[in-house]
Design a protein around this motif. Structure first.
Motif, PDB file in Angstrom:
ATOM      1  N   GLY A  74       0.685  -1.544   0.161  1.00  0.00           N
ATOM      2  CA  GLY A  74       0.000  -0.012   0.082  1.00  0.00           C
ATOM      3  C   GLY A  74       0.580   0.690  -0.166  1.00  0.00           C
ATOM      4  O   GLY A  74      -0.183   2.104   0.254  1.00  0.00           O
ATOM      5  N   VAL A  75       2.194   0.609  -0.643  1.00  0.00           N
ATOM      6  CA  VAL A  75       2.891   2.119  -0.676  1.00  0.00           C
ATOM      7  C   VAL A  75       2.348   3.371  -2.031  1.00  0.00           C
ATOM      8  O   VAL A  75       2.177   4.478  -1.898  1.00  0.00           O
ATOM      9  N   GLY A  76       2.369   2.902  -2.427  1.00  0.00           N
ATOM     10  CA  GLY A  76       1.753   3.618  -3.739  1.00  0.00           C
ATOM     11  C   GLY A  76       3.342   4.057  -4.462  1.00  0.00           C
ATOM     12  O   GLY A  76       4.091   3.403  -4.440  1.00  0.00           O
ATOM     13  N   LYS A  77       3.127   5.242  -4.744  1.00  0.00           N
ATOM     14  CA  LYS A  77       3.565   6.678  -5.212  1.00  0.00           C
ATOM     15  C   LYS A  77       5.315   7.242  -4.164  1.00  0.00           C
ATOM     16  O   LYS A  77       6.712   7.432  -4.481  1.00  0.00           O
ATOM     17  N   GLY A  78       4.752   6.243  -2.633  1.00  0.00           N
ATOM     18  CA  GLY A  78       5.867   6.689  -1.749  1.00  0.00           C
ATOM     19  C   GLY A  78       5.679   6.815  -0.356  1.00  0.00           C
ATOM     20  O   GLY A  78       3.957   7.146  -0.304  1.00  0.00           O
ATOM     21  N   LEU A  79       6.511   6.581   0.281  1.00  0.00           N
ATOM     22  CA  LEU A  79       5.936   7.411   1.643  1.00  0.00           C
ATOM     23  C   LEU A  79       6.471   8.584   2.170  1.00  0.00           C
ATOM     24  O   LEU A  79       7.261   8.568   1.152  1.00  0.00           O
ATOM     25  N   THR A  80       6.353   8.751   3.569  1.00  0.00           N
ATOM     26  CA  THR A  80       6.049  10.491   4.109  1.00  0.00           C
ATOM     27  C   THR A  80       6.171  10.188   5.210  1.00  0.00           C
ATOM     28  O   THR A  80       5.558   9.913   5.456  1.00  0.00           O
ATOM     29  N   SER A  81       6.378  11.765   5.927  1.00  0.00           N
ATOM     30  CA  SER A  81       6.567  12.056   7.341  1.00  0.00           C
ATOM     31  C   SER A  81       6.467  13.191   7.202  1.00  0.00           C
ATOM     32  O   SER A  81       5.961  13.987   8.472  1.00  0.00           O
ATOM     33  N   PHE A  82       5.499  14.093   5.870  1.00  0.00           N
ATOM     34  CA  PHE A  82       4.889  15.429   5.873  1.00  0.00           C
ATOM     35  C   PHE A  82       5.993  16.438   6.629  1.00  0.00           C
ATOM     36  O   PHE A  82       5.986  17.134   6.860  1.00  0.00           O
ATOM     37  N   GLY A  83       7.381  15.903   5.633  1.00  0.00           N
ATOM     38  CA  GLY A  83       8.462  16.917   6.447  1.00  0.00           C
ATOM     39  C   GLY A  83       8.099  16.389   8.232  1.00  0.00           C
ATOM     40  O   GLY A  83       9.747  17.581   8.471  1.00  0.00           O
ATOM     41  N   GLN A  84       8.040  16.198   8.466  1.00  0.00           N
ATOM     42  CA  GLN A  84       7.982  16.111  10.514  1.00  0.00           C
ATOM     43  C   GLN A  84       9.595  14.752  10.787  1.00  0.00           C
ATOM     44  O   GLN A  84       8.839  13.986  10.044  1.00  0.00           O
ATOM     45  N   PRO A  85      10.239  15.095  11.677  1.00  0.00           N
ATOM     46  CA  PRO A  85      10.708  13.952  11.994  1.00  0.00           C
ATOM     47  C   PRO A  85      10.029  12.498  11.649  1.00  0.00           C
ATOM     48  O   PRO A  85       9.009  12.058  11.946  1.00  0.00           O
ATOM     49  N   LEU A  86      10.137  11.712  10.939  1.00  0.00           N
ATOM     50  CA  LEU A  86       9.983   9.727  10.985  1.00  0.00           C
ATOM     51  C   LEU A  86      10.114   8.930  12.887  1.00  0.00           C
ATOM     52  O   LEU A  86      11.417   8.805  12.435  1.00  0.00           O
ATOM     53  N   THR A  87       9.382   9.106  13.502  1.00  0.00           N
ATOM     54  CA  THR A  87       9.458   8.598  14.383  1.00  0.00           C
ATOM     55  C   THR A  87       8.440   7.539  14.570  1.00  0.00           C
ATOM     56  O   THR A  87       7.929   7.059  14.164  1.00  0.00           O
ATOM     57  N   GLY A  88       8.528   7.279  15.748  1.00  0.00           N
ATOM     58  CA  GLY A  88       7.968   5.223  16.888  1.00  0.00           C
ATOM     59  C   GLY A  88       8.354   4.633  16.186  1.00  0.00           C
ATOM     60  O   GLY A  88       7.884   3.136  16.883  1.00  0.00           O
ATOM     61  N   PHE A  89      10.026   4.490  16.153  1.00  0.00           N
ATOM     62  CA  PHE A  89      10.310   3.079  15.807  1.00  0.00           C
ATOM     63  C   PHE A  89      11.461   2.744  16.433  1.00  0.00           C
ATOM     64  O   PHE A  89      11.992   3.595  17.092  1.00  0.00           O
ATOM     65  N   GLU A  90      11.166   2.012  17.196  1.00  0.00           N
ATOM     66  CA  GLU A  90      12.196   1.033  18.305  1.00  0.00           C
ATOM     67  C   GLU A  90      12.846  -0.211  17.064  1.00  0.00           C
ATOM     68  O   GLU A  90      12.163  -1.465  16.237  1.00  0.00           O
ATOM     69  N   VAL A  91      14.461  -0.992  17.580  1.00  0.00           N
ATOM     70  CA  VAL A  91      14.461  -1.803  17.094  1.00  0.00           C
ATOM     71  C   VAL A  91      14.940  -2.375  18.076  1.00  0.00           C
ATOM     72  O   VAL A  91      15.590  -2.050  19.539  1.00  0.00           O
ATOM     73  N   ALA A  92      15.620  -4.343  18.143  1.00  0.00           N
ATOM     74  CA  ALA A  92      15.566  -4.989  19.478  1.00  0.00           C
ATOM     75  C   ALA A  92      16.739  -5.784  18.494  1.00  0.00           C
ATOM     76  O   ALA A  92      16.802  -6.411  17.820  1.00  0.00           O
ATOM     77  N   GLY A  93      18.082  -6.150  19.424  1.00  0.00           N
ATOM     78  CA  GLY A  93      18.943  -7.210  18.685  1.00  0.00           C
ATOM     79  C   GLY A  93      18.059  -8.622  20.086  1.00  0.00           C
ATOM     80  O   GLY A  93      17.009  -9.550  19.738  1.00  0.00           O
ATOM     81  N   GLU A  94      19.587  -9.508  19.871  1.00  0.00           N
ATOM     82  CA  GLU A  94      18.507 -11.120  20.066  1.00  0.00           C
ATOM     83  C   GLU A  94      17.997 -11.328  21.739  1.00  0.00           C
ATOM     84  O   GLU A  94      17.524 -11.800  22.027  1.00  0.00           O
ATOM     85  N   ASP A  95      19.142 -10.479  22.409  1.00  0.00           N
ATOM     86  CA  ASP A  95      18.680  -9.917  23.910  1.00  0.00           C
ATOM     87  C   ASP A  95      16.703 -10.135  24.267  1.00  0.00           C
ATOM     88  O   ASP A  95      16.062  -9.569  24.849  1.00  0.00           O
ATOM     89  N   GLY A  96      16.257  -9.397  23.052  1.00  0.00           N
ATOM     90  CA  GLY A  96      14.620  -8.982  22.832  1.00  0.00           C
ATOM     91  C   GLY A  96      14.303  -7.692  23.822  1.00  0.00           C
ATOM     92  O   GLY A  96      13.005  -6.955  23.829  1.00  0.00           O
ATOM     93  N   VAL A  97      15.438  -6.707  23.418  1.00  0.00           N
ATOM     94  CA  VAL A  97      15.016  -5.128  24.336  1.00  0.00           C
ATOM     95  C   VAL A  97      15.135  -4.233  23.244  1.00  0.00           C
ATOM     96  O   VAL A  97      15.888  -4.151  22.997  1.00  0.00           O
ATOM     97  N   PHE A  98      14.053  -3.509  23.272  1.00  0.00           N
ATOM     98  CA  PHE A  98      13.911  -2.320  22.795  1.00  0.00           C
ATOM     99  C   PHE A  98      14.377  -1.199  22.785  1.00  0.00           C
ATOM    100  O   PHE A  98      14.421  -0.846  23.754  1.00  0.00           O
ATOM    101  N   LYS A 135      11.883   6.453  -1.015  1.00  0.00           N
ATOM    102  CA  LYS A 135      11.028   6.139  -0.169  1.00  0.00           C
ATOM    103  C   LYS A 135      10.111   5.429  -0.398  1.00  0.00           C
ATOM    104  O   LYS A 135       8.544   5.423  -0.090  1.00  0.00           O
ATOM    105  N   GLN A 136      10.282   4.365  -0.853  1.00  0.00           N
ATOM    106  CA  GLN A 136       9.291   2.567  -1.070  1.00  0.00           C
ATOM    107  C   GLN A 136      10.105   2.420   0.632  1.00  0.00           C
ATOM    108  O   GLN A 136       8.566   2.049   0.694  1.00  0.00           O
ATOM    109  N   THR A 137      10.563   1.875   1.261  1.00  0.00           N
ATOM    110  CA  THR A 137      10.814   1.396   2.498  1.00  0.00           C
ATOM    111  C   THR A 137      11.278   2.929   3.443  1.00  0.00           C
ATOM    112  O   THR A 137      12.014   3.859   3.006  1.00  0.00           O
TER     113      THR A 137
END
Length: 465
Positions: free
Chosen positions: A386-410, A421-423
């Motif tokens: 459902g990306v279409g022509k692209g992803l955007t944050s409309f010029g605002q910071p792209l926030t809300g993402f977290e990552v975790a390693g093998e320990d499972g701690v985000f 802007k497809q990924t």
């Protein structure tokens, strides 16, 4: 005094839908000003004092006559064919001894709108929270082609055959009492299709999904002894209108079920299947709102994370045929469970209906949906449908993402767009080799990820695959 009495009596007779002593009784939903689903076989039903004989129904839009016979209790039911949209028309019901006229009937698009407080919230505010744009919506509301029937609140242990309520045309005098989300949906639909829209609004603040399920549909999940405590809103507020011809259903509920997300994926599909059977309108579209972010746990870290309920709602898209979900990750509020942007809610419901039900082309009905996450060293690349022509944050910071390693701690992650802007590529200095990614997976977040059309992505987690 006699002259005044005669004039008053004449006025009352003229205004009454009954042209002789009423022996035919109709549920409140069948009354002056109603909207019937166009191009359908619309059900009508009621009772008569005559236990034998014939019920005759005449419809003025096609000058047709339909007949049936009441049962031993005087109950009768039949279906009438409706033409393409238009009106006003008249429906005449006769049992040989008496007759009832239903006047000012329109043929158009009929939608049932149900849920808890966020659907129940009215234009003029309710539950202590306002609706943004309420004044302008009210001042500009005069439109006899938009009509709403609001089912009166009733909780009861046995299914009812009638309810309180009346059909009202949209006007500054009536719209303040309309469901805000339902009204904004109807207004957009009418603006685009130029067809009358009728809304049957039946919702109740704080209600769990179990309360809207019939005894038969909820019993396999709750247990027979507790059934009547669970289905009290179905009995009092859904059963009286079940069977009325509708185009589809809008559902805004789930906040009361944040404690049992796994159960929700069983209950909601079962409810929809049961409603479709009882309304006898085929596999009508069922569009629902994913609950908006809110600080359910008040920052104390106790209780359930409501993101799991949002995840359950996302799963329901695959479990409920002919369904769709609007995402509200960008309109939540940390201090109130009632987002004030009800026009956004109603419009997103309308975009979905216009695209998926009415077949309008040139725009999407839904925002980006998580597809996969691939790790590569210290980065993860997240892909979406459902990306279409692209992803955007409309010029605002792209926030809300977290990552975790093998320990499972985000840990909070930096995020930026990749592949034209497809990924989205995420990385964190605290996680040198990430294996999992999450987005918006907290009680309260402010969604930052959209497609170019401004439709937001749902919260998600890759570690639940």
């Amino acid at each position: 005094m006699n002259r005044f009495f005669k004039i008053s009596a004449a006025v009352l007779i003229a205004l009454s839908p009954t042209v002789s002593e009423a022996k035919i009784t109709l549920p409140a939903i069948f009354s002056d000003g109603m909207v019937l689903q166009q191009q359908s076989r619309a059900a009508l039903w009621g009772t008569t004092d005559r236990k034998s004989g014939q019920i005759t129904v005449k419809t003025s839009w096609n000058d047709s006559t339909y007949t049936t016979h009441p049962d031993s209790e005087g109950r009768w039911r039949l279906k009438v064919s409706t033409d393409t949209f238009g009106g006003p028309y008249t429906v005449n019901i006769n049992d040989s001894d008496s007759q009832v006229n239903i006047n000012n009937v329109l043929l158009g698009e009929v939608w049932l709108c149900s849920g808890q407080s966020n659907m129940d919230m009215r234009i003029d505010a309710q539950y202590g929270d306002p609706v943004i744009g309420a004044l302008d919506a009210t001042v500009t509301s005069g439109n006899p082609d938009i009509r709403m029937f609001t089912v009166g609140h009733k909780l009861i242990s046995e299914p009812q055959t009638n309810c309180t309520g009346q059909w009202e045309e949209a006007s500054p005098a009536t719209v303040p009492g309309f469901s805000a989300a339902a009204y904004f949906f109807a207004r957009k639909l009418n603006d685009v299709l130029h067809i009358p829209v009728g809304i049957i609004h039946t919702s109740y603040g704080g209600s769990r999904v179990e309360a809207w399920m019939s005894a038969e549909s909820v019993a396999p999940y709750i247990g027979v002894p507790e059934v009547h405590d669970q289905c009290i809103l179905y009995n009092g507020m859904l059963a009286p209108v079940a069977g009325y011809g509708i185009k589809g259903v809008l559902w805004y509920q789930g906040e009361a079920n944040v404690d049992a997300p796994d159960h929700y994926t069983k209950l909601l599909p079962a409810m929809v299947a049961d409603w479709r059977k009882r309304f006898d309108s085929g596999e009508f579209p069922f569009y629902y709102a994913q609950i908006a972010p809110y600080n359910y746990n008040k920052g104390d870290g106790k209780g359930e994370n409501s993101a799991y309920l949002r995840e359950a709602q996302l799963k329901c898209k695959e479990l409920i045929p002919s369904s769709g979900m609007i995402v509200l990750l960008d309109v939540g509020d940390s201090v109130t469970i009632h987002p004030m942007e009800k026009q956004t809610v109603g419009n997103r419901f309308a975009y979905m209906a216009l695209s998926k039900t009415y077949g309008l082309k040139g725009f999407p009905a839904e925002g980006p949906v998580y597809k996969s996450a691939v790790a590569d060293g210290d980065k993860m690349t997240v892909s979406f449908n459902g990306v279409g022509k692209g992803l955007t944050s409309f010029g605002q910071p792209l926030t809300g993402f977290e990552v975790a390693g093998e320990d499972g701690v985000f840990h909070p992650a930096n995020a930026y767009f990749g592949n034209g802007k497809q990924t989205v590529i995420v990385t964190s200095p605290e996680v040198p080799r990430p294996v999992a990614v999450r987005y918006g997976f907290k009680d309260y977040v402010h969604g930052s990820l959209y497609n170019f059309w401004g439709l937001p992505a749902s919260s998600f987690r890759s570690d639940n695959r």
